[in-house]
Design a protein around this motif. Structure first.
Motif, PDB file in Angstrom:
ATOM      1  N   VAL A 305      -0.175  -0.282   2.077  1.00 28.52           N
ATOM      2  CA  VAL A 305       0.163   0.152   0.731  1.00 28.52           C
ATOM      3  C   VAL A 305       1.510   0.053   0.150  1.00 28.52           C
ATOM      4  O   VAL A 305       1.642  -0.654  -0.950  1.00 28.52           O
ATOM      5  CB  VAL A 305      -0.308   1.692   0.552  1.00 28.52           C
ATOM      6  CG1 VAL A 305       0.215   2.012  -0.770  1.00 28.52           C
ATOM      7  CG2 VAL A 305      -1.848   1.866   0.761  1.00 28.52           C
ATOM      8  N   ILE A 306       2.617   0.383   0.907  1.00 32.78           N
ATOM      9  CA  ILE A 306       3.843  -0.235   0.556  1.00 32.78           C
ATOM     10  C   ILE A 306       4.130  -1.401   0.244  1.00 32.78           C
ATOM     11  O   ILE A 306       4.669  -1.669  -0.677  1.00 32.78           O
ATOM     12  CB  ILE A 306       4.763   0.778   1.472  1.00 32.78           C
ATOM     13  CG1 ILE A 306       4.608   2.137   1.597  1.00 32.78           C
ATOM     14  CG2 ILE A 306       6.345   0.263   1.359  1.00 32.78           C
ATOM     15  CD1 ILE A 306       5.575   2.905   2.864  1.00 32.78           C
ATOM     16  N   ALA A 308       1.929  -3.819  -0.463  1.00 35.33           N
ATOM     17  CA  ALA A 308       1.263  -4.260  -1.621  1.00 35.33           C
ATOM     18  C   ALA A 308       1.951  -3.787  -2.747  1.00 35.33           C
ATOM     19  O   ALA A 308       2.089  -4.480  -3.530  1.00 35.33           O
ATOM     20  CB  ALA A 308      -0.279  -3.662  -1.396  1.00 35.33           C
ATOM     21  N   VAL A 309       2.271  -2.473  -3.017  1.00 33.77           N
ATOM     22  CA  VAL A 309       3.132  -2.047  -3.952  1.00 33.77           C
ATOM     23  C   VAL A 309       4.194  -2.840  -4.178  1.00 33.77           C
ATOM     24  O   VAL A 309       4.545  -3.023  -5.356  1.00 33.77           O
ATOM     25  CB  VAL A 309       3.357  -0.531  -4.040  1.00 33.77           C
ATOM     26  CG1 VAL A 309       4.164  -0.098  -5.217  1.00 33.77           C
ATOM     27  CG2 VAL A 309       1.982  -0.024  -4.060  1.00 33.77           C
ATOM     28  N   GLY A 310       4.994  -3.208  -3.220  1.00 36.22           N
ATOM     29  CA  GLY A 310       6.156  -3.966  -3.405  1.00 36.22           C
ATOM     30  C   GLY A 310       6.195  -5.452  -3.951  1.00 36.22           C
ATOM     31  O   GLY A 310       6.719  -5.683  -4.773  1.00 36.22           O
ATOM     32  N   CYS A 311       4.924  -5.830  -3.623  1.00 37.17           N
ATOM     33  CA  CYS A 311       4.596  -7.270  -4.023  1.00 37.17           C
ATOM     34  C   CYS A 311       4.197  -7.167  -5.835  1.00 37.17           C
ATOM     35  O   CYS A 311       4.738  -8.061  -6.506  1.00 37.17           O
ATOM     36  CB  CYS A 311       3.770  -7.824  -3.562  1.00 37.17           C
ATOM     37  SG  CYS A 311       3.594  -8.498  -1.742  1.00 37.17           S
ATOM     38  N   LEU A 312       3.506  -6.041  -5.888  1.00 35.61           N
ATOM     39  CA  LEU A 312       3.204  -5.882  -7.364  1.00 35.61           C
ATOM     40  C   LEU A 312       4.678  -5.609  -8.206  1.00 35.61           C
ATOM     41  O   LEU A 312       4.757  -6.090  -9.217  1.00 35.61           O
ATOM     42  CB  LEU A 312       2.576  -4.754  -7.507  1.00 35.61           C
ATOM     43  CG  LEU A 312       1.998  -4.262  -9.075  1.00 35.61           C
ATOM     44  CD1 LEU A 312       1.337  -5.523  -9.650  1.00 35.61           C
ATOM     45  CD2 LEU A 312       1.136  -3.102  -8.926  1.00 35.61           C
ATOM     46  N   LEU A 313       5.519  -4.720  -7.528  1.00 41.13           N
ATOM     47  CA  LEU A 313       6.477  -4.657  -8.290  1.00 41.13           C
ATOM     48  C   LEU A 313       7.559  -5.911  -8.615  1.00 41.13           C
ATOM     49  O   LEU A 313       8.091  -5.745  -9.545  1.00 41.13           O
ATOM     50  CB  LEU A 313       7.508  -3.491  -7.563  1.00 41.13           C
ATOM     51  CG  LEU A 313       6.717  -1.946  -7.642  1.00 41.13           C
ATOM     52  CD1 LEU A 313       7.544  -0.854  -6.557  1.00 41.13           C
ATOM     53  CD2 LEU A 313       6.631  -1.507  -9.126  1.00 41.13           C
ATOM     54  N   LEU A 358      12.461  -1.421  -7.798  1.00 39.08           N
ATOM     55  CA  LEU A 358      12.170   0.000  -8.190  1.00 39.08           C
ATOM     56  C   LEU A 358      12.554  -0.011  -9.768  1.00 39.08           C
ATOM     57  O   LEU A 358      12.431   0.975 -10.467  1.00 39.08           O
ATOM     58  CB  LEU A 358      12.976   0.869  -7.653  1.00 39.08           C
ATOM     59  CG  LEU A 358      12.460   1.193  -6.158  1.00 39.08           C
ATOM     60  CD1 LEU A 358      13.530   2.227  -5.389  1.00 39.08           C
ATOM     61  CD2 LEU A 358      11.119   1.823  -6.097  1.00 39.08           C
ATOM     62  N   MET A 361       9.551   0.517 -12.150  1.00 37.62           N
ATOM     63  CA  MET A 361       9.304   2.047 -12.308  1.00 37.62           C
ATOM     64  C   MET A 361      10.396   2.806 -12.714  1.00 37.62           C
ATOM     65  O   MET A 361      10.012   4.036 -13.294  1.00 37.62           O
ATOM     66  CB  MET A 361       9.210   2.568 -10.834  1.00 37.62           C
ATOM     67  CG  MET A 361       7.730   1.984 -10.097  1.00 37.62           C
ATOM     68  SD  MET A 361       7.684   2.327  -8.358  1.00 37.62           S
ATOM     69  CE  MET A 361       7.490   4.245  -8.679  1.00 37.62           C
ATOM     70  N   LEU A 383       6.114  12.357  -5.590  1.00 36.96           N
ATOM     71  CA  LEU A 383       6.495  11.396  -4.798  1.00 36.96           C
ATOM     72  C   LEU A 383       7.641  12.103  -3.818  1.00 36.96           C
ATOM     73  O   LEU A 383       7.805  11.529  -2.705  1.00 36.96           O
ATOM     74  CB  LEU A 383       7.404  10.409  -5.725  1.00 36.96           C
ATOM     75  CG  LEU A 383       6.711   9.438  -6.560  1.00 36.96           C
ATOM     76  CD1 LEU A 383       7.511   8.944  -7.552  1.00 36.96           C
ATOM     77  CD2 LEU A 383       5.948   8.620  -5.823  1.00 36.96           C
TER      78      LEU A 383
END
Length: 402
Positions: A305-306, A308-313, A358, A361, A383
């Motif tokens: 998940v981390i 995948a979220v990094g790729c999106l960010l 980040l 975000m 968080l």
């Protein structure tokens, strides 16, 4: 966008004559406004995180600081600090000899220096370096955020960096905080056009971690872009910084090659024995397939998940049109994580220095704070809770490699 000219938020015009209040001396010397409050928040969150790890060790009957100073790679760094290189080899169940040359020299060198001049054990020195470096890195995160977007976003950026799910690994005897501090301040000097400082810090970062070439490439590409933008009319310091940037990483790689008898390939053979190589994502694809078919407890799904979220960010960061150096640095770290082999449980740790991810975000959190502060506090509290619990679990309970 120029890498040395960055957008600054416009200050609101005063409605009438204001009496200028005296600033503390530290502020007059150039500390960005609000930095101390942001650093206090970072220290408070990470201090609670350290307490959570100590409590978890106590509940499991372990020495209180075991997971802080003596986890996984920490033991290798402490051994190198005490004995030097070439004295420790681990033979894996598959018969591969894993040598201590895989670990870069700056961190163990600093540990040895501290234990020589101060009455500290190697473990205490390692933690002191990591904790100081984490604070320096957090200050750098704030400085870059303030330079680009102003006080509010900079504070949110530091706050989010403090509560990344794997941020606990900034405060253990690992190299992430040291590498992050050097790389982040190198990026700051790129944005300010101070090329000698940028190149020098990038060279030091290249002595801290194998991923040190990410900051070297970021500095060199930013310098090349600036030279192209200025049609070659740039100071000599720009070229000097670009040349300095990769020397730390390249120097250590060649030294390992010399030690192994294979100047150009020896280092990569050493890393390959640790299953650390770039396989264009084959290992990651196999991991995802195995995870979907067989599951993987808590750590491995969270790691996926981390990442995948990094790729999106990263995609969102590119849409933000962030400065080139920030995009290149973060992009290379993402590429190494996705395209590299090795244990997937360690991959979130490799993204810790990639704080620019980040930025989207942080800007969203700041907009939420201005419109609905209670909702922003609730999100940040959630968080923080996840970060503290997951950090204590992954460092003291889970058996997965950090």
């Amino acid at each position: 966008m120029s890498t040395s000219s960055v957008p600054r938020p416009e200050a609101a015009a005063p409605s009438g004559p204001l009496r200028r209040t005296a600033l503390p001396r530290i502020a007059r010397r150039g500390t960005p406004e609000g930095a101390l409050a942001a650093l206090a928040l970072f220290v408070a969150v990470r201090f609670v995180g350290v307490l959570a790890m100590i409590l978890a060790n106590a509940l499991r009957g372990h020495p209180l600081l075991k997971s802080l100073a003596h986890s996984w790679d920490s033991r290798w760094y402490l051994h190198i600090a005490a004995q030097g290189y070439g004295h420790k080899i681990w033979i894996t169940p598959q018969g591969a000899p894993q040598a201590d040359w895989a670990f870069f020299p700056l961190y163990p060198g600093l540990i040895r220096t501290l234990t020589t001049v101060l009455p500290l054990t190697p473990g205490q020195a390692a933690l002191l370096i990591s904790w100081i470096a984490a604070g320096v890195a957090a200050y750098g995160v704030y400085a870059i955020g303030h330079l680009l977007y102003g006080r509010g976003v900079a504070t949110a950026l530091v706050a989010l960096w403090a509560v990344m799910p794997h941020a606990a690994e900034l405060t253990i005897a690992y190299t992430e905080s040291l590498f992050a501090a050097l790389a982040i301040w190198s990026l700051y000097h790129v944005l300010k056009g101070r090329w000698l400082w940028a190149g020098s810090l990038a060279a030091l970062a290249g002595l801290a971690r194998p991923s040190g070439f990410a900051i070297a490439i970021a500095v060199s590409l930013a310098a090349g872009y600036e030279a192209l933008r200025q049609r070659g009319r740039v100071p000599v310091s720009l070229w000097a910084g670009a040349v300095l940037a990769p020397l730390g990483w390249l120097g250590y790689v060649l030294w390992v090659g010399q030690q192994t008898g294979d100047l150009l390939g020896g280092y990569f053979k050493v890393q390959s024995a640790w299953d650390s190589k770039f396989d264009f994502g084959i290992g990651s694809a196999r991991f995802v397939k195995g995870l979907l078919l067989h599951g993987g407890g808590v750590v491995y799904p969270m790691a996926l998940v981390i990442v995948a979220v990094g790729c999106l960010l990263f995609a969102l960061l590119c849409l933000e049109r962030a400065p080139l150096a920030l995009v290149v640095f973060s992009g290379i770290l993402i590429l190494l994580v996705v395209g590299g082999s090795g244990s997937f449980s360690s991959k979130p740790r490799f993204l810790l220095p990639a704080f620019p991810l980040l930025i989207p975000m942080a800007r969203a959190l700041m907009r939420t704070w201005r419109a609905r502060p209670a909702q922003a506090v609730l999100v940040y509290g959630a968080l923080t809770l996840v970060s503290l619990l997951f950090g204590a679990y992954v460092t003291t309970v889970a058996r997965s490699p950090l």
